[in-house]
Design a protein around this motif. Structure first.
Motif, PDB file in Angstrom:
ATOM      1  N   MET B 102     -39.025  76.895  28.097  1.00  0.00           N
ATOM      2  CA  MET B 102     -40.118  76.844  27.130  1.00  0.00           C
ATOM      3  C   MET B 102     -40.537  75.385  27.037  1.00  0.00           C
ATOM      4  SD  MET B 102     -40.272  78.647  23.407  1.00  0.00           S
ATOM      5  CE  MET B 102     -39.439  77.364  22.475  1.00  0.00           C
ATOM      6  N   ILE B 103     -41.719  75.093  27.554  1.00  0.00           N
ATOM      7  CA  ILE B 103     -42.146  73.705  27.710  1.00  0.00           C
ATOM      8  C   ILE B 103     -43.405  73.468  26.878  1.00  0.00           C
ATOM      9  CG2 ILE B 103     -42.796  71.916  29.353  1.00  0.00           C
ATOM     10  CD1 ILE B 103     -41.422  73.594  31.559  1.00  0.00           C
ATOM     11  N   ASP B 104     -43.303  72.582  25.891  1.00  0.00           N
ATOM     12  CA  ASP B 104     -44.462  72.203  25.093  1.00  0.00           C
ATOM     13  C   ASP B 104     -45.342  71.249  25.893  1.00  0.00           C
ATOM     14  OD1 ASP B 104     -43.933  73.248  22.236  1.00  0.00           O
ATOM     15  OD2 ASP B 104     -42.038  72.286  22.739  1.00  0.00           O
ATOM     16  N   VAL B 105     -46.632  71.539  25.903  1.00  0.00           N
ATOM     17  CA  VAL B 105     -47.593  70.646  26.568  1.00  0.00           C
ATOM     18  C   VAL B 105     -48.644  70.314  25.517  1.00  0.00           C
ATOM     19  CG1 VAL B 105     -48.855  70.243  28.710  1.00  0.00           C
ATOM     20  CG2 VAL B 105     -47.185  72.111  28.608  1.00  0.00           C
ATOM     21  N   THR B 106     -48.263  69.427  24.596  1.00  0.00           N
ATOM     22  CA  THR B 106     -49.054  69.248  23.374  1.00  0.00           C
ATOM     23  C   THR B 106     -50.428  68.648  23.645  1.00  0.00           C
ATOM     24  OG1 THR B 106     -48.040  67.099  22.949  1.00  0.00           O
ATOM     25  CG2 THR B 106     -47.001  69.005  21.933  1.00  0.00           C
ATOM     26  N   PRO B 149     -47.745  70.406  36.225  1.00  0.00           N
ATOM     27  CA  PRO B 149     -46.439  69.780  35.947  1.00  0.00           C
ATOM     28  C   PRO B 149     -45.388  70.749  35.418  1.00  0.00           C
ATOM     29  CG  PRO B 149     -48.170  68.919  34.488  1.00  0.00           C
ATOM     30  CD  PRO B 149     -48.848  69.732  35.517  1.00  0.00           C
ATOM     31  N   THR B 150     -45.800  71.744  34.657  1.00  0.00           N
ATOM     32  CA  THR B 150     -44.776  72.657  34.132  1.00  0.00           C
ATOM     33  C   THR B 150     -44.186  73.526  35.249  1.00  0.00           C
ATOM     34  OG1 THR B 150     -46.502  74.228  33.508  1.00  0.00           O
ATOM     35  CG2 THR B 150     -45.682  72.756  31.782  1.00  0.00           C
ATOM     36  N   ILE B 151     -44.980  73.806  36.290  1.00  0.00           N
ATOM     37  CA  ILE B 151     -44.465  74.544  37.445  1.00  0.00           C
ATOM     38  C   ILE B 151     -43.397  73.694  38.138  1.00  0.00           C
ATOM     39  CG2 ILE B 151     -45.081  75.554  39.683  1.00  0.00           C
ATOM     40  CD1 ILE B 151     -46.306  76.984  37.221  1.00  0.00           C
ATOM     41  N   TYR B 152     -43.746  72.440  38.306  1.00  0.00           N
ATOM     42  CA  TYR B 152     -42.850  71.464  38.924  1.00  0.00           C
ATOM     43  C   TYR B 152     -41.523  71.399  38.160  1.00  0.00           C
ATOM     44  CZ  TYR B 152     -42.277  66.918  41.340  1.00  0.00           C
ATOM     45  OH  TYR B 152     -41.860  65.872  42.128  1.00  0.00           O
ATOM     46  N   ARG B 153     -41.625  71.247  36.836  1.00  0.00           N
ATOM     47  CA  ARG B 153     -40.428  71.070  36.023  1.00  0.00           C
ATOM     48  C   ARG B 153     -39.598  72.363  35.998  1.00  0.00           C
ATOM     49  NH1 ARG B 153     -38.910  67.194  32.516  1.00  0.00           N
ATOM     50  NH2 ARG B 153     -39.768  65.977  34.230  1.00  0.00           N
ATOM     51  N   GLY B 175     -45.588  65.349  28.660  1.00  0.00           N
ATOM     52  CA  GLY B 175     -46.775  64.622  28.230  1.00  0.00           C
ATOM     53  C   GLY B 175     -47.713  64.338  29.386  1.00  0.00           C
ATOM     54  N   ALA B 176     -48.830  63.732  29.064  1.00  0.00           N
ATOM     55  CA  ALA B 176     -49.861  63.462  30.061  1.00  0.00           C
ATOM     56  C   ALA B 176     -49.351  62.528  31.162  1.00  0.00           C
ATOM     57  CB  ALA B 176     -51.086  62.855  29.377  1.00  0.00           C
ATOM     58  N   ASN B 177     -48.377  61.679  30.851  1.00  0.00           N
ATOM     59  CA  ASN B 177     -47.904  60.724  31.852  1.00  0.00           C
ATOM     60  C   ASN B 177     -46.791  61.256  32.742  1.00  0.00           C
ATOM     61  OD1 ASN B 177     -49.671  58.699  30.982  1.00  0.00           O
ATOM     62  ND2 ASN B 177     -48.251  58.108  29.344  1.00  0.00           N
ATOM     63  N   ASP B 178     -46.202  62.379  32.359  1.00  0.00           N
ATOM     64  CA  ASP B 178     -45.058  62.884  33.124  1.00  0.00           C
ATOM     65  C   ASP B 178     -45.453  63.361  34.514  1.00  0.00           C
ATOM     66  OD1 ASP B 178     -42.989  62.542  31.178  1.00  0.00           O
ATOM     67  OD2 ASP B 178     -43.857  64.193  30.059  1.00  0.00           O
ATOM     68  N   TRP B 179     -46.640  63.873  34.637  1.00  0.00           N
ATOM     69  CA  TRP B 179     -47.086  64.444  35.900  1.00  0.00           C
ATOM     70  C   TRP B 179     -47.084  63.400  37.006  1.00  0.00           C
ATOM     71  CZ3 TRP B 179     -46.950  68.108  38.907  1.00  0.00           C
ATOM     72  CH2 TRP B 179     -47.993  68.660  39.651  1.00  0.00           C
ATOM     73  N   LYS B 180     -47.651  62.242  36.723  1.00  0.00           N
ATOM     74  CA  LYS B 180     -47.696  61.186  37.736  1.00  0.00           C
ATOM     75  C   LYS B 180     -46.280  60.755  38.127  1.00  0.00           C
ATOM     76  CE  LYS B 180     -50.106  57.031  39.055  1.00  0.00           C
ATOM     77  NZ  LYS B 180     -50.857  55.840  38.642  1.00  0.00           N
ATOM     78  N   ALA B 181     -45.416  60.645  37.126  1.00  0.00           N
ATOM     79  CA  ALA B 181     -44.033  60.252  37.411  1.00  0.00           C
ATOM     80  C   ALA B 181     -43.345  61.271  38.319  1.00  0.00           C
ATOM     81  CB  ALA B 181     -43.262  60.097  36.102  1.00  0.00           C
ATOM     82  N   MET B 182     -43.610  62.556  38.079  1.00  0.00           N
ATOM     83  CA  MET B 182     -43.010  63.594  38.926  1.00  0.00           C
ATOM     84  C   MET B 182     -43.499  63.468  40.362  1.00  0.00           C
ATOM     85  SD  MET B 182     -43.547  67.023  36.704  1.00  0.00           S
ATOM     86  CE  MET B 182     -42.934  67.178  35.050  1.00  0.00           C
TER      87      MET B 182
END
Lengths: 193, 193
Positions: B102-106, B149-153, B175-182
């Motif tokens: 369960m991933i919050d994407v606020t 990103p949630t698919i990735y995680r 958060g918005a910045n996590d995608w680039k880090a992934m």
């Protein structure tokens, strides 16, 4: 929905191309407006074996007892929403929160999600939407006076897990008929009258 | 929102009495229209060690790979929604489903909820919203080609749990910045360029 919220044109209620459900569609621009279930989030807060409960100061179910809970807001996580509701309704902060129950309530388009947590410190009190906030032992809970079926079910699961000595995550669904069955089961004569 | 969806009167965006957030309020009737996060529900479906994945035939992220998932609809449970999306996008039925993440994407007002499950039988295929549906081994997954990103995680957590031999329930926030880090972490040089 009768008017487009963006341009004021009449709304058509029909199945869009490539879809299989009727949606609200702007007759001027074709924009589609979706209606989706909402999340209600809250906490089962324990302190010295007792549970933090609120007697409602607002409708629906004014005067009945509930756990601190309310609609998840944009911009917050489910946990943040559950903690905020606990702060607003019971003036309480929580620690050691763990996801405990996720209950689909499809006939009203809601998902009720509860964390279990411990009270941080010992402060609590009635927020604006509560007449009274109390720490109640299991035996003090007046089950027919509970406000909503998901509160009832979450507390049932909580006490059962606590007796078993291990807390799980409970996912289930409650329908329109479950509420009456719950109330009957807890009535003094077990629903025989 | 500019016009009341029910009566067409102008909308005022202000804090209602007893609230602490601005809401859309009908200037004629005072009705308040709330905007709340929506749930996106889907499945990680395993069959003979491989995962059922869909290459998107629609925007956003057309041509990128995803798990079968989409918005929870009124009238269905989270599990029913996840199973329906799997049926619609991958022509597949699932069994033995367990809540997994369960991933919050606020920042986009969404909660992404994934079940893990097994493929029922062996049938699958591309639904309307998929160009191609494939069973992919972990080593076959092209991580920079994942859609969201949630698919990735969710996949990261899944493969980690599978290696560890035990599946948990994962609650977290992206958060918005996590995608680039992934994406950087999985790029060929580990994000050093």
């Amino acid at each position: 929905m009768s008017f487009c919220p963006n341009c004021g044109a009449p709304i058509e209620f029909r199945v869009p191309e490539g879809d299989d459900r009727k949606r609200n569609i702007c007759s001027a621009t074709g924009e589609i407006f979706y209606d989706n279930p909402r999340n209600v989030v809250g906490c089962i807060v324990e302190h010295e074996g007792r549970i933090l409960m609120c007697r409602r100061a607002i409708e629906p179910r004014l005067g009945f007892w509930t756990l601190p809970a309310g609609f998840l807001e944009l911009g917050e996580t489910i946990y943040e929403g559950a903690a905020r509701e606990t702060r607003e309704e019971a003036q309480a902060e929580v620690v050691d929160a763990e996801l405990f129950a996720m209950i689909d309530v499809t006939h009203i388009g809601q998902v009720h999600i509860f964390y279990r947590a411990r009270l941080a410190g010992s402060h609590y009190g009635a927020g604006q939407e509560s007449q009274l906030v109390s720490l109640l032992a299991e035996d003090d809970i007046d089950w027919p006076q509970l406000a909503f079926p998901t509160i009832y079910r979450a507390l049932e699961r909580y006490f059962a897990d606590r007796r078993a000595g291990t807390f799980g995550l409970h996912t289930e669904s409650l329908g329109a008929n479950d509420w009456k069955a719950m109330q009957l089961a807890r009535s003094p004569d077990g629903g025989r009258t």
